[in-house]
Write an enzyme that holds these catalytic residues in place. Structure first.
Site, mmCIF file in Angstrom:
data_model
loop_
_atom_site.group_PDB
_atom_site.id
_atom_site.type_symbol
_atom_site.label_atom_id
_atom_site.label_comp_id
_atom_site.label_asym_id
_atom_site.label_seq_id
_atom_site.Cartn_x
_atom_site.Cartn_y
_atom_site.Cartn_z
ATOM 1 C CD GLU A 73 -3.179 -0.818 2.024
ATOM 2 O OE1 GLU A 73 -4.256 -0.478 1.523
ATOM 3 O OE2 GLU A 73 -3.003 -0.952 3.254
ATOM 4 C CG HIS A 92 -2.824 3.054 5.616
ATOM 5 N ND1 HIS A 92 -4.166 3.340 5.442
ATOM 6 C CD2 HIS A 92 -2.703 1.706 5.473
ATOM 7 C CE1 HIS A 92 -4.809 2.210 5.185
ATOM 8 N NE2 HIS A 92 -3.946 1.204 5.209
ATOM 9 C CG HIS A 94 -5.189 -1.596 8.930
ATOM 10 N ND1 HIS A 94 -4.271 -2.596 8.686
ATOM 11 C CD2 HIS A 94 -5.206 -0.835 7.803
ATOM 12 C CE1 HIS A 94 -3.751 -2.443 7.467
ATOM 13 N NE2 HIS A 94 -4.299 -1.384 6.913
ATOM 14 C CG HIS A 164 -8.374 -0.659 4.467
ATOM 15 N ND1 HIS A 164 -7.884 -0.550 3.188
ATOM 16 C CD2 HIS A 164 -7.284 -0.784 5.250
ATOM 17 C CE1 HIS A 164 -6.560 -0.649 3.197
ATOM 18 N NE2 HIS A 164 -6.175 -0.785 4.442
HETATM 19 ZN ZN LIG Z 1 -4.209 -0.798 4.903
#
Ligand SMILES: [Zn+2]
Length: 241
Positions: A73, A92, A94, A164
């Site tokens: 990613e 980023h 989760h 996500h």
């Molecule tokens: Zn991710």
């Protein structure tokens, strides 16, 4: 602080705050070559060393390929840096506190307290199926999907990602980490307030005023969190250069 060491420490801070676990990542734009950014090779964030932090270009490729494996990613980062010259750091995550707000049809993230004014105008979650089709594994795994996410982010501080997690940006590592941590705090408080019933959120005007007064203070939280992360550090705290 050396940019690579800063990314390594940010990874460990975000791990210690429960924002990153075995997954997720943080990066910062290179202050010397702004068309590149620093991000670790693919590994658990709590274990990152400065030497694991590698220069990537804005196509998501390694500047010096040395056989290291990169995150699938990484295009989240490369495409946001491409689209927004004022973004210098990206997280980023989760985080489990946030994911329910990416799938609820009844509510979205709204600023609940004065520290979280930056969460005004959070848009609908990024719907990856609109871009990747019905069989998507939900990952932003190429430039096209990265571009779509960057466009969805717009001038907001965070982009929720359905089923996500979320991605947040900052003008510095300290600001991006602060936003990631307080997005999670806000979600926990918001869920508690919803359970009590009928929460009153900050108005847009209040949220803007709160952001203005809190923003200059993000370094205070960063300094504390670095010391806290050191105390609970997994082995091999990133050494001074
Ligand atoms: Zn991710």
């Amino acid at each position: 602080m050396d940019a690579r060491r800063e990314v390594a420490i940010a990874s460990r801070v975000l791990h210690s705050k429960g924002i990153l676990d075995g997954f997720g990542h943080v990066s910062r734009r290179c202050p010397v070559r702004p068309d590149t950014f620093w991000m670790s090779q693919i590994m658990a964030p709590g274990l990152v060393q400065a030497d694991d932090v590698l220069a990537h270009d804005l196509n998501g490729d390694l500047v010096l390929a040395g056989g290291q494996k990169t995150f699938v990613e990484r295009f989240i980062h490369s495409e946001i840096y491409s689209a927004y010259p004022n973004v210098h750091a990206i997280v980023h995550s989760h985080a489990p506190s946030v994911v329910p707000f990416t799938v609820s049809r009844a509510t979205t993230v709204r600023p609940i307290c004065h520290i979280c004014g930056f969460l005004r105008n959070v848009g609908a979650p990024f719907e990856i199926a609109d871009h990747a089709g019905p069989g998507t594994d939900m990952l932003v795994r190429d430039q096209r999907l990265g571009k779509a996410l960057a466009q969805h982010l717009g001038d907001g501080a965070i982009a929720l990602m359905r089923g996500h997690g979320f991605t947040t940006t900052g003008a510095s590592i300290a600001q991006a980490v602060f936003r990631a941590v307080y997005t999670s705090v806000n979600c926990q408080l918001q869920q508690a307030a919803i359970a009590l019933g009928d929460p009153r959120y900050l108005s847009d005007e209040e949220a803007a005023a709160c952001e203005q007064s809190t923003d200059p203070q993000v370094g205070r939280a960063w300094e504390l969190w670095v010391e806290e992360a050191k105390m609970v550090a997994l082995p091999n705290w990133p050494a001074e250069a």
